[in-house]
Scaffold this active site. Structure first.
Site, PDB file in Angstrom:
ATOM      1  N   ASN A   1     -10.090   1.125   2.522  1.00  0.00           N
ATOM      2  CA  ASN A   1      -9.729   0.892   3.923  1.00  0.00           C
ATOM      3  C   ASN A   1     -10.244   1.995   4.839  1.00  0.00           C
ATOM      4  OD1 ASN A   1      -8.625  -1.586   3.863  1.00  0.00           O
ATOM      5  ND2 ASN A   1      -6.518  -0.976   4.219  1.00  0.00           N
TER       6      ASN A   1
ATOM      7  N   ASP B   1      -3.378   3.446   6.967  1.00  0.00           N
ATOM      8  CA  ASP B   1      -3.967   3.842   5.681  1.00  0.00           C
ATOM      9  C   ASP B   1      -4.866   5.071   5.831  1.00  0.00           C
ATOM     10  OD1 ASP B   1      -2.585   1.648   4.834  1.00  0.00           O
ATOM     11  OD2 ASP B   1      -4.310   0.517   4.085  1.00  0.00           O
TER      12      ASP B   1
ATOM     13  N   LYS C   1      -7.523   1.696  -3.027  1.00  0.00           N
ATOM     14  CA  LYS C   1      -7.047   1.000  -1.822  1.00  0.00           C
ATOM     15  C   LYS C   1      -7.262   1.846  -0.568  1.00  0.00           C
ATOM     16  CE  LYS C   1      -5.070  -1.603   1.055  1.00  0.00           C
ATOM     17  NZ  LYS C   1      -5.773  -2.756   1.575  1.00  0.00           N
TER      18      LYS C   1
ATOM     19  N   THR D   1       0.854  -1.191   0.000  1.00  0.00           N
ATOM     20  CA  THR D   1       0.000   0.000   0.000  1.00  0.00           C
ATOM     21  C   THR D   1       0.889   1.241   0.000  1.00  0.00           C
ATOM     22  OG1 THR D   1      -1.649  -1.250   1.210  1.00  0.00           O
ATOM     23  CG2 THR D   1      -1.897   1.134   1.205  1.00  0.00           C
TER      24      THR D   1
ATOM     25  N   GLU E   1      -5.848 -10.357   7.138  1.00  0.00           N
ATOM     26  CA  GLU E   1      -4.881 -11.241   7.806  1.00  0.00           C
ATOM     27  C   GLU E   1      -5.638 -12.416   8.415  1.00  0.00           C
ATOM     28  OE1 GLU E   1      -2.388  -9.098  10.538  1.00  0.00           O
ATOM     29  OE2 GLU E   1      -1.610  -7.818   8.951  1.00  0.00           O
TER      30      GLU E   1
ATOM     31  N   CYS F   1      -3.132  -2.327   8.856  1.00  0.00           N
ATOM     32  CA  CYS F   1      -3.512  -1.458   7.738  1.00  0.00           C
ATOM     33  C   CYS F   1      -4.397  -0.262   8.086  1.00  0.00           C
ATOM     34  CB  CYS F   1      -4.158  -2.298   6.637  1.00  0.00           C
ATOM     35  SG  CYS F   1      -2.951  -3.390   5.865  1.00  0.00           S
TER      36      CYS F   1
HETATM   37  N1  LIG Z   1      -1.378  -7.378   6.099  1.00  0.00           N
HETATM   38  C1  LIG Z   1      -2.447  -7.035   5.419  1.00  0.00           C
HETATM   39  O1  LIG Z   1      -3.591  -7.370   5.803  1.00  0.00           O
HETATM   40  C2  LIG Z   1      -2.344  -6.217   4.158  1.00  0.00           C
HETATM   41  C3  LIG Z   1      -3.446  -6.121   3.303  1.00  0.00           C
HETATM   42  C4  LIG Z   1      -3.346  -5.346   2.164  1.00  0.00           C
HETATM   43  C5  LIG Z   1      -2.174  -4.648   1.881  1.00  0.00           C
HETATM   44  N2  LIG Z   1      -1.130  -4.740   2.739  1.00  0.00           N
HETATM   45  C6  LIG Z   1       0.082  -3.993   2.410  1.00  0.00           C
HETATM   46  O2  LIG Z   1       1.031  -4.860   1.806  1.00  0.00           O
HETATM   47  C7  LIG Z   1       2.355  -4.562   2.241  1.00  0.00           C
HETATM   48  C8  LIG Z   1       2.964  -5.781   2.901  1.00  0.00           C
HETATM   49  O3  LIG Z   1       2.145  -6.138   4.014  1.00  0.00           O
HETATM   50  P1  LIG Z   1       2.344  -7.519   4.793  1.00  0.00           P
HETATM   51  O4  LIG Z   1       1.308  -7.563   5.850  1.00  0.00           O
HETATM   52  O5  LIG Z   1       2.459  -8.632   3.817  1.00  0.00           O
HETATM   53  O6  LIG Z   1       3.761  -7.233   5.454  1.00  0.00           O
HETATM   54  P2  LIG Z   1       4.674  -8.218   6.329  1.00  0.00           P
HETATM   55  O7  LIG Z   1       5.377  -7.359   7.283  1.00  0.00           O
HETATM   56  O8  LIG Z   1       3.838  -9.348   6.839  1.00  0.00           O
HETATM   57  O9  LIG Z   1       5.686  -8.823   5.271  1.00  0.00           O
HETATM   58  C9  LIG Z   1       6.623  -8.066   4.572  1.00  0.00           C
HETATM   59  C10 LIG Z   1       7.799  -8.943   4.239  1.00  0.00           C
HETATM   60  O10 LIG Z   1       8.693  -8.214   3.403  1.00  0.00           O
HETATM   61  C11 LIG Z   1      10.031  -8.537   3.776  1.00  0.00           C
HETATM   62  N3  LIG Z   1      10.920  -7.493   3.258  1.00  0.00           N
HETATM   63  C12 LIG Z   1      11.212  -6.271   3.775  1.00  0.00           C
HETATM   64  N4  LIG Z   1      12.044  -5.596   2.946  1.00  0.00           N
HETATM   65  C13 LIG Z   1      12.263  -6.394   1.884  1.00  0.00           C
HETATM   66  C14 LIG Z   1      13.024  -6.263   0.675  1.00  0.00           C
HETATM   67  N5  LIG Z   1      13.680  -5.142   0.405  1.00  0.00           N
HETATM   68  N6  LIG Z   1      13.019  -7.292  -0.182  1.00  0.00           N
HETATM   69  C15 LIG Z   1      12.330  -8.429   0.073  1.00  0.00           C
HETATM   70  N7  LIG Z   1      11.590  -8.613   1.187  1.00  0.00           N
HETATM   71  C16 LIG Z   1      11.563  -7.615   2.080  1.00  0.00           C
HETATM   72  C17 LIG Z   1       9.951  -8.677   5.288  1.00  0.00           C
HETATM   73  O11 LIG Z   1      11.035  -9.437   5.787  1.00  0.00           O
HETATM   74  C18 LIG Z   1       8.614  -9.390   5.467  1.00  0.00           C
HETATM   75  O12 LIG Z   1       8.737 -10.791   5.455  1.00  0.00           O
HETATM   76  C19 LIG Z   1       2.223  -3.336   3.137  1.00  0.00           C
HETATM   77  O13 LIG Z   1       2.375  -2.185   2.362  1.00  0.00           O
HETATM   78  C20 LIG Z   1       0.787  -3.418   3.628  1.00  0.00           C
HETATM   79  O14 LIG Z   1       0.264  -2.158   3.959  1.00  0.00           O
HETATM   80  C21 LIG Z   1      -1.171  -5.534   3.854  1.00  0.00           C
END
Ligand SMILES: NC(=O)c1ccc[n+]([C@@H]2O[C@H](COP(=O)([O-])OP(=O)(O)OC[C@H]3O[C@@H](n4cnc5c(N)ncnc54)[C@H](O)[C@@H]3O)[C@@H](O)[C@H]2O)c1
Length: 414
Positions: free
Chosen positions: A223, A279, A219, A123, A150, A275
């Site tokens: 949210n 957000d 997005k 996001t 999640e 989020c």
């Molecule tokens: N969690 C949710 O419900 C959700 C839903 C929609 C959107 N998002 C968005 O998606 C994005 C990721 O969310 P998430 O919950 O999956 O995050 P998360 O923290 O669960 O996972 C992120 C992963 O990225 C890895 N990482 C960090 N820097 C990196 C790099 N340079 N190269 C490769 N890997 C790297 C971390 O080690 C971690 O495993 C965020 O922007 C979040 O806002 C999350």
């Protein structure tokens, strides 16, 4: 097709597994333990469908073309698409998302794969992709918002409400690449989604290819609407509590109107999780010189709600000599496996600020204390030690101590 995914959190892992049903997917993470776990078929997060996919892949019952790696060359070289799913945390100082992990991942992709289509799933602020394309002079960067919950990350990708991708509408090659990406996600969805009937009468998964800035706005506005709903029913509850009214009866009567409907209407201590808090703040920052009242109120309402909840708890222990407040779970909602930005943490802080003793029951926390409060895994001792048990979400295991429990989880769900 060779597809790379950067980040194996909720978003990256679910997308990677979905795509690996039909394509060769290399999922890269900078945390070697995660990579190791994934290659051993173990999910680093609690998610029924992710665990099932990894198990069946491991046993050979349903093979996937999925491989985790910490090596950028292995992941990115010759990939056709690189999906970026790294964290974007809200920076309170800059009043903007910290997008540095997205930029680091994009730089790593470009080092090994100059021509791959990069699709940002993280996001990001409204307008970010267009600015980045300009800054990097890179026309092959797209954005696709992720709507998963999640705990149901892969389920939501197997059964998507809609699939959205953003590409500059005046660039036919980019629009076509965005359409292909949408098709890749749709191809991985559960087969029965292809002939499902939607509320608008359409058949199948709704697919939208729009401008990148519109996709980013979809997005953040989606949210923020969800946060608005949570805040609305919480504020309804604050009113009912303050006036001695029955919240449940009011919500039932309000939500039987199909225009209002069920969902996100169960009172809580506040919206939380990874989020919604960030957000909403990001959308508010995006408004800057644009007139608004609501968006700011949605952000503020959550602080007001948490203060109200804390004051209710303090009132309940006012006449208890040396009270101990028990915090039942730090998680954001029922079934959650993490407590990023959970509302109960702010409630806890407010109680502690009054010098009141606290104890936390959190079985997933392997530390003896959390921000100065002791942590226990012994539920029975916890019940005995607490004068009041504060539970953002009810747990059946609290039944025998129900008279001590303070919760606003009136419908005992989500
Ligand atoms: N969690 C949710 O419900 C959700 C839903 C929609 C959107 N998002 C968005 O998606 C994005 C990721 O969310 P998430 O919950 O999956 O995050 P998360 O923290 O669960 O996972 C992120 C992963 O990225 C890895 N990482 C960090 N820097 C990196 C790099 N340079 N190269 C490769 N890997 C790297 C971390 O080690 C971690 O495993 C965020 O922007 C979040 O806002 C999350």
């Amino acid at each position: 097709m060779k597809i790379a995914v950067a980040g194996t959190g909720y978003v990256g892992l679910s997308v990677a597994l979905l795509l690996s049903q039909h394509h060769e997917v290399h999922a890269l993470d900078i945390v070697p333990e995660k990579v190791k776990m994934l290659n051993n078929g173990v999910s680093p997060i609690v998610d029924k469908e992710i665990t099932e996919f990894l198990d069946k892949n491991q046993s050979g019952e349903r093979p996937l073309r999925f491989h985790a790696t910490a090596d950028p060359a292995e992941a990115y070289t010759n990939c056709e698409y690189a999906v970026i799913a790294t964290p974007t945390n809200y920076d309170e100082q800059k009043n903007y998302f910290d997008t540095s992990s997205v930029e680091a991942a994009i730089a790593a992709v470009r080092e090994h794969s100059p021509a791959a289509w990069i699709v940002i799933k993280s996001t990001i602020p409204v307008g970010y992709t267009a600015q980045l394309r300009e800054k990097l002079q890179d026309a092959r960067i797209l954005f696709s918002p992720e709507f998963l919950r999640e705990g149901h990350a892969l389920y939501d990708n197997l059964h998507p409400s809609r699939i959205v991708a953003g590409a500059p509408q005046d660039d036919p090659e980019a629009v076509s690449a965005a359409k292909t990406f949408v098709d890749l996600l749709a191809q991985g969805a559960a087969p029965d989604e292809l002939d499902r009937k939607n509320v608008d009468g359409s058949i199948g998964i709704p697919e939208l290819v729009v401008g990148t800035t519109e996709a980013e706005a979809i997005k953040l506005f989606a949210n923020t609407y969800l946060a608005l709903r949570v805040a609305y029913f919480n504020e309804l509850d604050t009113y009912a509590e303050s006036r001695g009214l029955n919240t449940q009866e009011i919500i039932n009567g309000v939500c039987l109107d199909p225009r209002i409907g069920e969902g996100y209407n169960n009172p809580s201590f506040g919206y939380g999780g990874y989020c919604l808090p960030k957000d909403t703040k990001q959308l508010l920052a995006n408004y800057s010189s644009v007139p608004q009242n609501l968006i700011e109120a949605i952000v503020d309402a959550n602080y007001t709600r948490k203060d109200f909840i804390a004051s209710e708890i303090l009132e309940k222990v006012r006449n208890v000599e040396h009270p101990t407040v028990g915090i039942y779970r730090l998680t954001m909602k029922a079934g959650s496996d993490n407590f990023r930005q959970s509302a109960i943490q702010d409630v806890l802080k407010a109680i502690k600020a009054e010098g009141i003793a606290t104890v936390i029951y959190e079985p997933t926390l392997d530390k003896p204390e959390f921000h100065g409060s002791s942590v226990t895994h012994d539920l029975e001792q916890f019940k005995r030690d607490s004068d009041i048990i504060v539970a953002n979400r009810w747990g059946e295991e609290l039944s025998d101590a129900a008279d001590k429990v303070f919760t606003r989880d009136l419908f005992r769900r989500d």
